[in-house]
Design an enzyme around this catalytic site. Structure first.
Site: not given
Lengths: 674, 674
Positions: B409, B438
């Site tokens: 993330d 990401e």
């Protein structure tokens, strides 16, 4: 242990091994064999990453080249995680001097850049620093919160250290702010946001957790490395009859200077070999009185450190150099590392030549061809170190004699590693020395010679005749990667090359080829007397001169005055007066609606020149030329161009303008006047 | 002393500092401070120069990436002075293993190349060797002299050592020749020129005065790094009512496998923070029963090594992984390095967070915005080494639990140097681990993350809708420099992004976006249930889902069957059967005479696919498609294509062919059949 040599790079002057390391601001790498979990890179907290530094040659393995006063524009990608403000600096220094710093500007999309120039010639290095500017990050945060009407008291106190840093640097207003902060956060915030603080932060960066690239080498040469006008003739042909001496050559110096050239280049001046000497037109058997090829160097009379007796003595040569210098001329020596079979080296250092299984020496050959008047130097000799020393000694001997420019014969047939070493060694003695590579060879090899240190190089211009060829080649030379280290020198002809394009003897072509050489490239040269006399008889089917001066003494009318000499004076004068023609990277092809016409633009500062050439030597051509308006700038209602070829003046008010060129005067040489 | 560290490179295994040195076959360099005239490079007799080695990432600072069995094509410029034959080899090895060698072929203009592939995953390095092949030079000279009818006796003897070299290597015919040479030069020359000798010389190069480049790193991953099909859902939404547990998630595994996906990715499964928990639709005040955002990690119940109690236990999770694996599914863990205010780290390691001058902790903020449910990790902490150790420990903890894929993330808001170190450390424990970044961030930062070691990365595909955008982006991803290390993963949507293009809810667009994601990129994924249900209500004016699952538990009809699920099954099946769709670099845009139609070609060996998409979701489009004949090869009178979208078969006999696509079925999925 693994990191030591690399990490040190951040704390001590860059060593040469390290400048090869290139743009790296982090050390840990994929697969790095950490001794233990605790073994982490020393710069774990440095968050700025550097990449794509330009310019650079083979990642710093070789030097980028500039001349005194010439600009260097450096660009690099700086990026970091998160939203903090990224900042950077370009650091540069002359070798051994202190580093100087210039802040980088953000050019957008994480690309940063700065432009500098170097007043003094010499060897430099430059590197990039990148850091997160926590002071600016704090200030920008303050601005947003302040405008949002938030209470900024805590935020102000959070920034105390940054303002203290300025105060410590003696910044008075920062000191005021530092005191005011304690009393009134809101008012001091307003004061902090007046603009002066951002300026101060940029002027005194904290450079916390600095990331740094390796250093990249840059060589700054004297101006002549980039801008020179060469004239070549055979000294032995300087007399009205017989074999000329330097005394007769001296008489021709004023003419060459008057034509506007600043470099006078002679083929080798050393004793010509007598064994297997070549006769006229490269005949394998020489007549008794044949002069032979001056490139077949060495005889009982001496080798590369001797002067051919018929030309005179070393003293005569030194005097010639002095007289030339007084006229603004430099004499270029032909450095041709090959030996006639009777060169003293062959006896004294047989190890420097290759010997065959039958005990005979290896002649130069390109099977099935043989060149029996020349022995190539054997660069793989066991005795190579002594060989290198002697070859370098030859250069330094002539430097001692006053030579500052060497035209190097076929450097692409000698070990490139030798050149890199020898040129570096020579520049240690005298950074002014210029080496021109006569390397009519493959592109890759041409480039390697330039990387190895050659100041200038011969080019393919000699064979680029069509407009599309010229445009493609000029784009490559002016914009390609090699533009950072390869300096072209354009020659329409040489003693070895009478290109097919000149074999017609058509005067217009002689004008076109000379004009383009002198206006496309800031370094150019011409093999003289034959050119003024439009000599064009070739060996049948070849690009070689018939009765070439390479193999015989000739005699010329040195008083000749014609369109060619007129053009030589003209272009050399205009080149001298217009900086735009004293460089080669600022080149732009212009649109013109006639395929037979070739138009180009060159500029340097306020000097702006447009050249238009009619490439068709047989008929008049006309067309519409598009002015590079975005380059010319707003010159009011009209652009005033002075045409040096005719003295005419043009007031052009439109972007597209009509031009018409007759083969008798196949070019415009337009200077923008304000 | 100056040369020691570098010269050693030629005699001992490459160290990591040195692989940064790049393509260098010579050491002396411009400005190098020779201690004395006798201080010359050790390789003065090495005459081959290496340059422009490709591929390489930042000159070897980072690794080129491939997967098991994937080809690597290496190219390099090799050039030397003179006319001797230049030859070279590509050397490669798995770290710590023995070097293997493949001869380079000359591709013309001094460019040499070789293509290899790597059967086993792991860390490799490769380098280039270049040398003058004196044996071949001798042989070619012999050939020319022989054909010219010259006496070759001496020439034959000159080559004795080369033939002896072969004889020594046990080459029988060479031994014969060696003896014959002494008797009959002419006959033995004829024998030498039969062709076998040239072959033998190439097979047993002498490599005299070898030049060698530095070694460049290459990482070979398992196949899934390049080819993977991702499905994402929130485990807590797996039940028909209430907060689901892993037990209910297990029931959904067969469906995901049946749809043809092979990676199942869940948002974070750790205890959700309770302090400053967000409410529905990102409300700053949460209701009592609000589930909060799973990305706000950590509470009294534990942190990054704990499982959210309502989901189950670590044991449940391990069982889930096993059951998934049995179905051919891998479970990807969401690695989100941030902490809720009540994360245990905050008390135990206050030094890992940033504290303000008023003693309060620094929340995530992007002034004037604040995110009070999340504390960012402070990567500049004094205690950074312990921090790095713990962050790595988190990864290794889950690897221990059976996780082989991490979806990371916002890696672009954490120190990139940390990622490079942590990923390298993880791969030492298990080279199979895959990291998907990401990173919806700037191009430069995306690239740095891939260089740092991320196996795959999210891309801008989510916002590339027009044909010209798609073509430009695909050319960049498949042909640009980054193609050597950046592996794209295409997502039409994510829990954070409901792109405007999908907010119409138009079914055709949902088909188009999913189809292109799956056929343009060999790695692709989709955020599930919302996609099958065409959920398209956005927060007004934003690209965020209304009633986003990020902030609340939801319930879905997991039995839903519609065109979307049909397409998922179809593309996943066709991807599985066609290697052309299991890679992303072999991409070619095809000409089609309608701007609303987008056609592209992908190939791998014999697998050749053509995709045609109607980008207009509202009307039927037709046009003429040009087949890439030079790629398809000669398939006789006609090309047979099978369309997987309809089952139809086409026999195309012409280069240009008519296509027509209706928004109801807006694509062709054509496989070339022979």
């Amino acid at each position: 242990m693994l990191f030591t040599p690399i990490i040190n790079r951040y704390f001590r002057p860059v060593l040469y091994g390290e400048i090869l390391i290139g743009v790296i601001c982090t050390i840990t790498k994929f697969g790095t064999d950490f001794k233990s979990m605790s073994n982490k890179p020393s710069f774990g907290r440095s968050r700025v990453l550097l990449s794509n530094l330009k310019p650079q040659v083979d990642n710093g393995r070789f030097a980028v080249k500039r001349v005194e006063g010439e600009k260097l524009k450096v660009e690099v990608c700086l990026v970091a995680d998160g939203h903090d403000v990224v900042a950077g600096a370009l650091a540069f220094r002359q070798m051994g001097q202190k580093w100087q710093f210039v802040n980088l500007s953000h050019l957008g999309n994480d690309l940063f850049g700065a432009e500098i120039s170097f007043p003094k010639k010499g060897n430099y290095e430059y590197k990039i620093q990148g850091w997160l500017d926590y002071a600016l990050t704090w200030l920008h945060g303050l601005e947003k919160k302040y405008e949002d009407g938030q209470n900024v008291a805590v935020h102000m106190t959070d920034g105390k250290s940054h303002i203290a840093h300025l105060a410590k640097a003696g910044h008075e207003k920062a000191t005021l702010l530092l005191n005011k902060m304690m009393e009134d956060a809101h008012a001091s915030a307003a004061m902090a946001l007046e603009g002066w603080l951002e300026e101060a932060f940029r002027a005194h960066p904290e450079k916390t957790f600095l990331s740094e690239s390796a250093a990249f080498p840059l060589r700054v040469d004297r101006k002549k490395a980039l801008y020179s006008s060469w004239y070549e003739f055979f000294p032995r042909s300087a007399a009205e009859e017989g074999h000329a001496s330097f005394k007769e050559v001296e008489k021709l110096l004023p003419r060459v200077a008057d034509l506007g050239f600043d470099v006078l280049y002679f083929p080798p001046i050393h004793p010509v070999g007598e064994v297997n000497r070549k006769g006229k037109n490269n005949a394998t058997e020489a007549e008794v009185d044949d002069a032979g090829s001056p490139w077949a160097i060495g005889s009982a009379l001496g080798g590369h450190k001797s002067v051919h007796p018929e030309l005179g003595t070393l003293v005569d040569y030194k005097n010639l150099i002095k007289k030339a210098n007084d006229l603004g001329l430099e004499i270029a020596l032909d450095l041709a590392y090959q030996a006639a079979p009777d060169h003293p080296w062959v006896k004294e250092h047989p190890g420097w030549f290759k010997w065959r299984s039958d005990g005979t020496v290896q002649y130069a050959e390109n099977p099935p061809k043989k060149y029996q008047d020349i022995l190539p130097i054997y660069f793989e000799s066991e005795d190579w170190e002594a060989l290198w020393d002697e070859l370098l000694a030859v250069i330094l001997f002539w430097v001692e004699a006053g030579v500052k420019i060497f035209r190097v014969d076929n450097p692409h047939t000698k070990a490139i590693n030798f050149w890199e070493w020898a040129i570096a060694e020579t520049h240690k003695k005298d950074p002014d020395i210029i080496f021109l590579a006569e390397a009519f060879t493959k592109p890759a090899l041409m480039k390697q010679l330039a990387k190895a240190g050659f100041t200038q190089g011969y080019t393919y211009y000699t064979w680029r005749n069509f407009r599309h060829e010229l445009i493609e080649y000029m784009n490559e030379l002016s914009q390609g990667d090699a533009a950072e280290y390869f300096r072209p020198n354009f020659w329409p002809n040489t003693p070895d090359i009478l290109p097919y394009s000149l074999q017609s003897g058509n005067e217009s072509i002689y004008l076109i080829r000379l004009f383009m050489a002198a206006t496309l490239s800031s370094n150019y040269g011409v093999y003289g007397p034959v050119y003024e006399h439009l000599v064009h008889q070739a060996m049948p089917g070849k690009e070689e001169y018939f009765n070439s001066e390479k193999y015989e003494v000739q005699h010329w009318n040195w008083e000749v005055e014609n369109k060619i000499t007129w053009l030589m004076r003209l272009v050399n004068k205009v080149r001298k007066d217009n900086p735009a023609l004293q460089q080669t990277r600022n080149y732009l092809t212009l649109n013109i609606e006639n395929q037979s016409l070739y138009a180009y633009y060159k500029w340097e500062g306020e000097s702006k020149m447009i050249m238009v050439v009619n490439l068709d030597p047989y008929s008049t051509q006309e067309g519409w030329l598009q002015l590079p308006l975005h380059h010319l700038g707003n010159k009011g209602p009209s652009y005033h161009f002075h045409d040096h070829s005719t003295g005419a003046d043009y007031q052009w008010t439109e972007e597209w303008n009509y031009v018409r060129l007759d083969p008798a005067l196949p070019f415009h040489l337009l200077e923008l006047r304000s």
